[in-house]
Motif scaffolding. Structure first.
Motif, PDB file in Angstrom:
ATOM      1  N   UNK A  61       0.768  -1.102  -0.029  1.00  0.00           N
ATOM      2  CA  UNK A  61      -0.018  -0.218  -0.215  1.00  0.00           C
ATOM      3  C   UNK A  61       0.684   1.365   0.145  1.00  0.00           C
ATOM      4  N   UNK A  62       2.253   0.953   0.706  1.00  0.00           N
ATOM      5  CA  UNK A  62       2.983   2.377   0.592  1.00  0.00           C
ATOM      6  C   UNK A  62       3.918   2.767  -0.459  1.00  0.00           C
ATOM      7  N   UNK A  63       4.053   1.473  -1.204  1.00  0.00           N
ATOM      8  CA  UNK A  63       4.733   2.039  -2.573  1.00  0.00           C
ATOM      9  C   UNK A  63       3.863   2.254  -3.541  1.00  0.00           C
ATOM     10  N   UNK A  64       2.394   1.872  -3.424  1.00  0.00           N
ATOM     11  CA  UNK A  64       1.026   2.525  -4.457  1.00  0.00           C
ATOM     12  C   UNK A  64       1.107   4.114  -3.958  1.00  0.00           C
ATOM     13  N   UNK A  65       1.153   4.742  -3.213  1.00  0.00           N
ATOM     14  CA  UNK A  65       0.826   5.445  -2.546  1.00  0.00           C
ATOM     15  C   UNK A  65       1.833   6.349  -2.799  1.00  0.00           C
ATOM     16  N   UNK A  66       3.139   6.118  -2.319  1.00  0.00           N
ATOM     17  CA  UNK A  66       4.727   6.146  -2.801  1.00  0.00           C
ATOM     18  C   UNK A  66       4.339   6.769  -4.577  1.00  0.00           C
ATOM     19  N   UNK A  67       4.208   5.861  -5.251  1.00  0.00           N
ATOM     20  CA  UNK A  67       4.555   5.887  -7.034  1.00  0.00           C
ATOM     21  C   UNK A  67       3.905   7.267  -7.380  1.00  0.00           C
ATOM     22  N   UNK A  68       1.775   6.910  -6.479  1.00  0.00           N
ATOM     23  CA  UNK A  68       1.427   8.638  -7.322  1.00  0.00           C
ATOM     24  C   UNK A  68       1.910   9.632  -7.029  1.00  0.00           C
ATOM     25  N   UNK A  69       2.619   9.816  -5.429  1.00  0.00           N
ATOM     26  CA  UNK A  69       3.019  10.686  -5.431  1.00  0.00           C
ATOM     27  C   UNK A  69       3.895  11.353  -6.127  1.00  0.00           C
ATOM     28  N   UNK A  70       4.952  10.914  -6.242  1.00  0.00           N
ATOM     29  CA  UNK A  70       5.817  10.935  -7.490  1.00  0.00           C
ATOM     30  C   UNK A  70       5.394  11.255  -9.280  1.00  0.00           C
ATOM     31  N   UNK A  71       4.130  10.414  -9.887  1.00  0.00           N
ATOM     32  CA  UNK A  71       3.545  10.693 -10.380  1.00  0.00           C
ATOM     33  C   UNK A  71       3.094  12.544 -10.582  1.00  0.00           C
ATOM     34  N   UNK A  72       2.763  12.771  -9.739  1.00  0.00           N
ATOM     35  CA  UNK A  72       2.327  14.299  -9.529  1.00  0.00           C
ATOM     36  C   UNK A  72       3.392  15.462  -9.656  1.00  0.00           C
ATOM     37  N   UNK A  73       4.405  14.865  -9.399  1.00  0.00           N
ATOM     38  CA  UNK A  73       5.627  15.733  -9.113  1.00  0.00           C
ATOM     39  C   UNK A  73       7.096  15.744  -9.942  1.00  0.00           C
TER      40      UNK A  73
END
Length: 208
Positions: free
Chosen positions: A55-67
């Motif tokens: 779950x954390x990997x999913x959250x981390x990945x979506x954060x960077x896609x917006x950055x």
């Protein structure tokens, strides 16, 4: 994108398809059997802990896609998010099928045995997982800085995940779950190598 990198990403996509097909066997009783693992088994422990880890990997990945606007990092992040969200859904589904709790009063990774698991960093729930402070920092960065920090965090995250998956390969008894764990080891080790290349291109390297 190079053919080699495209192959790595294609491999991640194949892992999603393999995982999705695997749940059919679990519903059928796994290889024709009807044994249900115990709540304190490696099978249940791995499903619970890896669900949180994913779950954390999913959250981390979506954060960077917006950055960042970097297409290669965005594609990698999307593939990781999709693969791990799919696998997380499977593992939670198995716990439901087995009528086992999704949370445990035991410390994380107890199923791996005393002293067997690497220590989690201060403020980290399990080995490889980022702290709340690190997740917050990732959300403040942009462009190359966000790319480098994400790749460093995800490399550590994958290393912890590989260790856990190898533990399941050794200890889990449900065939479909062991196969999923083997697939995790192969795909995440490939992505670790890819992320090392991406970091080098940005004049950086893994943190450890």
């Amino acid at each position: 994108m190079t053919a080699k990198r495209a192959g790595w990403i294609a491999g991640a996509a194949a892992a999603v398809l393999l995982a999705a097909g695997g749940i059919t066997y679990a519903v059928a009783g796994d290889d024709g059997g009807s044994r249900i693992p115990a709540a304190d088994s490696a099978d249940a422990g791995f499903a619970r802990d890896m669900s949180v880890h994913h779950q954390q990997a999913v959250e981390m990945s979506y954060i960077v896609r917006d950055r960042t606007d970097d297409e290669e990092v965005r594609r990698l992040a999307y593939d990781i998010a999709q693969t791990q969200a799919n696998q997380r859904g499977m593992m939670i589904g198995w716990l439901d099928l087995w009528a086992l709790p999704k949370v445990s009063s035991d410390p994380p990774m107890t199923w791996m045995g005393m002293g067997d698991a690497p220590s989690a960093g201060e403020g980290s729930l399990m080995p490889g997982m980022a702290t709340d402070a690190e997740m917050k920092k990732l959300g403040t960065l942009d462009g190359k800085q966000a790319e480098v920090y994400y790749l460093q965090l995800m490399t550590e995250h994958h290393r912890g995940g590989v260790h856990m998956a190898k533990g399941c390969v050794e200890r889990c008894t449900v065939g479909v779950e062991k196969r999923l764990a083997r697939g995790m080891v192969e795909s995440q080790e490939s992505e670790i190598r890819l992320m090392a290349d991406l970091l080098a291109e940005r004049g950086a390297k893994p943190r450890s």
